[in-house]
Design an enzyme around this catalytic site. Structure first.
Site, PDB file in Angstrom:
ATOM      1  N   ASP A 108     -35.307  15.983   1.792  1.00 46.76           N
ATOM      2  CA  ASP A 108     -36.986  15.251   1.376  1.00 46.76           C
ATOM      3  C   ASP A 108     -36.373  15.708  -0.545  1.00 46.76           C
ATOM      4  O   ASP A 108     -35.631  15.089  -0.444  1.00 46.76           O
ATOM      5  CB  ASP A 108     -36.869  16.528   1.543  1.00 46.76           C
ATOM      6  CG  ASP A 108     -39.031  16.562   2.197  1.00 46.76           C
ATOM      7  OD1 ASP A 108     -39.408  16.295   1.314  1.00 46.76           O
ATOM      8  OD2 ASP A 108     -38.967  16.831   2.981  1.00 46.76           O
TER       9      ASP A 108
ATOM     10  N   ILE B 104     -41.570  17.759   8.879  1.00 45.15           N
ATOM     11  CA  ILE B 104     -40.171  18.352   9.624  1.00 45.15           C
ATOM     12  C   ILE B 104     -39.323  17.014   8.796  1.00 45.15           C
ATOM     13  O   ILE B 104     -38.073  17.450   8.908  1.00 45.15           O
ATOM     14  CB  ILE B 104     -39.987  18.244  10.411  1.00 45.15           C
ATOM     15  CG1 ILE B 104     -40.495  17.252  11.720  1.00 45.15           C
ATOM     16  CG2 ILE B 104     -40.812  19.425  11.337  1.00 45.15           C
ATOM     17  CD1 ILE B 104     -40.304  17.842  12.793  1.00 45.15           C
ATOM     18  N   LYS B 105     -39.757  15.501   8.415  1.00 44.76           N
ATOM     19  CA  LYS B 105     -38.704  14.336   8.495  1.00 44.76           C
ATOM     20  C   LYS B 105     -37.931  14.448   8.860  1.00 44.76           C
ATOM     21  O   LYS B 105     -36.459  14.305   8.919  1.00 44.76           O
ATOM     22  CB  LYS B 105     -38.306  14.378   6.351  1.00 44.76           C
ATOM     23  CG  LYS B 105     -39.622  14.531   5.898  1.00 44.76           C
ATOM     24  CD  LYS B 105     -39.363  14.529   4.233  1.00 44.76           C
ATOM     25  CE  LYS B 105     -40.538  14.512   3.357  1.00 44.76           C
ATOM     26  NZ  LYS B 105     -41.772  15.093   3.150  1.00 44.76           N
ATOM     27  N   ARG B 106     -37.885  14.490   9.933  1.00 45.99           N
ATOM     28  CA  ARG B 106     -36.655  15.087  11.161  1.00 45.99           C
ATOM     29  C   ARG B 106     -36.516  12.801  11.597  1.00 45.99           C
ATOM     30  O   ARG B 106     -37.155  12.233  11.477  1.00 45.99           O
ATOM     31  CB  ARG B 106     -36.612  15.251  12.557  1.00 45.99           C
ATOM     32  CG  ARG B 106     -36.984  17.016  12.278  1.00 45.99           C
ATOM     33  CD  ARG B 106     -35.691  17.496  11.371  1.00 45.99           C
ATOM     34  NE  ARG B 106     -36.281  18.813  11.593  1.00 45.99           N
ATOM     35  CZ  ARG B 106     -36.532  20.428  10.684  1.00 45.99           C
ATOM     36  NH1 ARG B 106     -36.564  19.844   9.399  1.00 45.99           N
ATOM     37  NH2 ARG B 106     -36.308  21.052  11.181  1.00 45.99           N
TER      38      ARG B 106
END
Lengths: 308, 308
Positions: A108, B104-106
């Site tokens: 991130d 969540i940037k999964r």
């Protein structure tokens, strides 16, 4: 931690890692039943089932293997109780002397990556006290956000003597959609590999850096090229077994010293009892089936390495 | 869910989202003290502190805003209790009628992305029962693994009427390191933007798709280009305020209909009481400071949109 990983690999003579990715469908009925009897058919019940499943597999394999790689998604899908099962699994594996690679693929902007690094590799300060929240030894990191998404992880690794495996070329069929795109004639994954090598330079253990890379077993030619681009980086190789990779495909991921790579198998080991080759163990003895599958995987890779 | 997001934006006349990213250093001393008195200086104490902090901010702003974006890393850094605070925050915001975007940037290989999608947007089957583990309305997704890392999320969105924001061009300083690399003369982020538009085509609400994109406020020219490449995709725009973006930089992220973008501010809202402009509220009235900061942000963006 890279030194402990290498020491464990030398001790076991097994450059492999067992992926603890417990889908409920892999967990034998008797294990599920027992967990549901205690906790009901709830998130807590599922978390108990996957934890007991993991424990049995660890107990049957820990002396043969250097490391495990729990995939956090498989725990996260059971919500907060699932995350508690993840933490229990990490702690138990460490008690058994295993190196734990948290397959979290986080990444991130800077301050947010710092929070992930704190949560998974570092310690968090709360008033006058500090805690190690999940406390894996290594984690996987997604590089799409560039250096300032990766550096906070590196900073924590330096402080805590831990390590990373950065996604370079992933094992899935569509990984090429963006990763293989050519930039001045060079695929993106090579550009990322070059950055991994650079990041790794300031993070050396003895022969190897503690900043490694993920390169899928399903792309052996690319593995060969990347091995040269990142000579000092350990390569975590997923995609063996169920995803299609075989021992002979893997030799070029290793350096001449027989080190430099560690091959993951998840389903192929933890759900071995479901395969014809190990059906004789039956669901009751799934841990023994996993042990036999580990032995077969080590033999496959060792013989491929010996005959190269 | 895209329809609910648009309805909420129209109702509040505020195309903004409040980033619930509670660092402990933002939480006023009296909130921390109270939490530690009950739970000690522990992970549970920190989780209680950030939850009470969030609750106060939500109570003071929910009628002015359409949506919130909790950044899961800020909870994950407090381990399992932190994840419980994340879940409490999601549930409370939904009770208040807010759309919840889980940042969540999964993103992973297919079966693993499916587990993340289940955990955050879908429902998981346990024996004869099913549960919604974290139950956000939208999540952010990292596209580095390509289509088969994204499709499992899209499948769950179709079933559950939820949505995604896929990382295209992130707000951080080094985002260009890989995202700006030219492929046949076109930057990687445009290639990803084109794929977002394609993924979105089969996922239409009324005017807009429920497959959106993340494009940083810090890159307004790129936002202008991407707006045209993905005309039907909602753009989640981080980087306003503390990261440097201003209302006038944002007008080109919006379509002519005044829709199509939603601008996030985290620190600038939740830690407003620490800024000189809102110091008069003091740490005791941090919720009111956040409310004033929301009003200022809405006014800034509205006037920029009106004068374009």
């Amino acid at each position: 931690m890279i030194q402990k990983l290498i020491a464990n690999i030398k001790k076991t003579n097994a450059p492999i890692v067992v992926g603890l990715d417990p889908m409920l469908s892999y967990v034998p009925e008797q294990v599920q039943k027992k967990a549901y009897a205690e906790f009901g058919e709830t998130l807590e019940g599922a978390a108990e089932a996957i934890w007991q499943f993991n424990k049995e597999i660890i107990d049957h394999t820990y002396d043969l293997i250097p490391a495990v790689k729990p995939q956090v998604a498989m725990y996260e899908q059971f919500g907060v109780p699932g995350m508690a099962a993840f933490k229990k699994t990490v702690d138990y594996c460490k008690e058994k002397g295993l190196v734990v690679i948290g397959d979290i693929k986080r990444g991130d902007i800077g301050s947010t990556s710092a929070a992930y690094a704190t949560g998974h590799l570092g310690r968090v300060q709360i008033g006058s006290k500090s805690y190690v929240p999940f406390d894996e030894d290594f984690v996987t990191v997604n590089p799409y956000l560039g250096s300032d998404g990766v550096n906070p992880f590196i900073d924590v690794c330096k402080e805590e003597k831990k390590g990373l495996f950065i996604l370079v070329k992933t094992s899935n069929p569509s990984s090429g959609e963006f990763q293989d795109q050519l930039i001045d004639g060079k695929p993106l994954y090579e550009l990322v590999g070059e950055r991994v090598a650079q990041w790794g330079e300031s993070c050396m253990g003895e022969e190897y850096s503690y900043i490694g890379a993920v390169v899928g077993a399903t792309y052996p030619e690319m593995g060969k090229a990347l091995r040269k681009i990142m000579p000092k980086s350990y390569i975590l190789v997923p995609g063996y077994g169920a995803q299609g990779g075989k021992g002979k495909d893997l030799v070029h991921f290793f350096n001449e010293d027989g080190l430099g790579a560690i091959v993951n198998s998840s389903r192929g080991i933890i759900a071995a009892y479901k395969q014809e080759a190990y059906a004789k163990f039956g669901p009751e003895h799934f841990g023994e089936a996993s042990r036999a599958a580990v032995e077969a995987m080590v033999a496959d890779i060792s013989s491929a390495l010996e005959s190269r």
